[in-house]
Scaffold this motif. Structure first.
Motif, PDB file in Angstrom:
ATOM      1  N   MET A  77      22.460 -30.285   0.987  1.00  0.00           N
ATOM      2  CA  MET A  77      21.616 -31.468   1.134  1.00  0.00           C
ATOM      3  C   MET A  77      20.249 -31.175   1.770  1.00  0.00           C
ATOM      4  N   PRO A  78      20.161 -30.335   2.813  1.00  0.00           N
ATOM      5  CA  PRO A  78      18.820 -30.033   3.340  1.00  0.00           C
ATOM      6  C   PRO A  78      17.899 -29.402   2.283  1.00  0.00           C
ATOM      7  N   GLN A  79      18.451 -28.576   1.399  1.00  0.00           N
ATOM      8  CA  GLN A  79      17.648 -27.975   0.330  1.00  0.00           C
ATOM      9  C   GLN A  79      17.281 -29.003  -0.734  1.00  0.00           C
ATOM     10  N   MET A  80      18.150 -29.991  -0.955  1.00  0.00           N
ATOM     11  CA  MET A  80      17.821 -31.084  -1.869  1.00  0.00           C
ATOM     12  C   MET A  80      16.656 -31.891  -1.292  1.00  0.00           C
ATOM     13  N   VAL A  81      16.688 -32.124   0.021  1.00  0.00           N
ATOM     14  CA  VAL A  81      15.598 -32.834   0.694  1.00  0.00           C
ATOM     15  C   VAL A  81      14.300 -32.038   0.547  1.00  0.00           C
ATOM     16  N   GLU A  82      14.362 -30.726   0.797  1.00  0.00           N
ATOM     17  CA  GLU A  82      13.177 -29.867   0.637  1.00  0.00           C
ATOM     18  C   GLU A  82      12.650 -29.915  -0.796  1.00  0.00           C
ATOM     19  N   THR A  83      13.552 -29.864  -1.764  1.00  0.00           N
ATOM     20  CA  THR A  83      13.164 -29.913  -3.175  1.00  0.00           C
ATOM     21  C   THR A  83      12.474 -31.237  -3.473  1.00  0.00           C
ATOM     22  N   LEU A 108      26.271 -44.416   4.337  1.00  0.00           N
ATOM     23  CA  LEU A 108      25.151 -45.027   5.053  1.00  0.00           C
ATOM     24  C   LEU A 108      24.847 -44.255   6.335  1.00  0.00           C
ATOM     25  N   ASN A 109      25.884 -43.923   7.094  1.00  0.00           N
ATOM     26  CA  ASN A 109      25.717 -43.172   8.334  1.00  0.00           C
ATOM     27  C   ASN A 109      25.082 -41.802   8.067  1.00  0.00           C
ATOM     28  N   TYR A 110      25.573 -41.098   7.034  1.00  0.00           N
ATOM     29  CA  TYR A 110      25.032 -39.777   6.701  1.00  0.00           C
ATOM     30  C   TYR A 110      23.563 -39.894   6.301  1.00  0.00           C
ATOM     31  N   ALA A 111      23.252 -40.849   5.441  1.00  0.00           N
ATOM     32  CA  ALA A 111      21.880 -41.021   4.944  1.00  0.00           C
ATOM     33  C   ALA A 111      20.920 -41.343   6.088  1.00  0.00           C
ATOM     34  N   GLU A 112      21.354 -42.201   6.999  1.00  0.00           N
ATOM     35  CA  GLU A 112      20.487 -42.572   8.126  1.00  0.00           C
ATOM     36  C   GLU A 112      20.356 -41.436   9.133  1.00  0.00           C
ATOM     37  N   THR A 113      21.478 -40.821   9.491  1.00  0.00           N
ATOM     38  CA  THR A 113      21.480 -39.733  10.471  1.00  0.00           C
ATOM     39  C   THR A 113      20.627 -38.554   9.998  1.00  0.00           C
TER      40      THR A 113
END
Length: 173
Positions: A77-83, A108-113
């Motif tokens: 997920m962090p690499q998806m965010v970077e992409t 929801l918790n994961y997305a917000e956190t």
């Protein structure tokens, strides 16, 4: 009685024609496989907003099927965010679709956190996963071109440098 070998020209031409037909068939298959239309679906994000895949036409977009309980999904997920952050300025869109078995409050918790910057959608009935070819393995990510055609499907974590090159080419094209 002597056996003669047929002249080379008698078998060479059919062999070359056969090889050419195989090559044409392979090219036809690969271009057909790479131009599968993305299904027409409506994503419902964690805020209750509806986004249709039709509204994303004209843009390159990625659809990532994931779950909070999937270790590989959480790892990538962090690499998806970077992409997403790298390509959003060039018009790329991204929808992370949580699987139907993933509890909405966990998503929801994961997305917000983790401050996910892209659309996070819930697939409560599993209809979106079904529409994309009955996705059951996570993560599974689809890269869709400006014409709404699926050009790449990744099962598991993508090779991010290769994905970025493909995104550059697809966005430019």
């Amino acid at each position: 009685m002597s056996t003669q070998t047929p002249p080379r020209s008698s078998w060479l031409k059919p062999a070359l024609i056969g090889a050419a037909l195989v090559a044409i068939a392979a090219i036809g298959y690969s271009s057909l496989a790479s131009s599968t239309p993305a299904p027409d679906v409506t994503f419902i994000d964690i805020k209750g907003q509806k986004i249709s895949s039709q509204s994303l036409r004209g843009k390159v977009f990625m659809v990532n099927f994931w779950a909070t309980s999937c270790a590989t999904c959480v790892k990538e997920m962090p690499q998806m965010v970077e992409t997403y952050n790298k390509f959003k300025g060039q018009g790329m869109e991204f929808v992370a679709v949580a699987m139907k078995y993933d509890a909405p409050n966990y998503v929801l918790n994961y997305a917000e956190t983790n401050r996910l910057p892209f659309t996070v959608a819930l697939d409560s009935g599993g209809d979106i996963a079904k529409a994309f070819g009955d996705v059951t393995l996570t993560p599974t990510t689809f890269l869709i071109d400006k014409n709404g055609k699926i050009i790449k499907r990744y099962v598991g974590e993508p090779d991010f440098p290769a994905l970025h090159k493909l995104l550059e080419k697809t966005i430019a094209g």
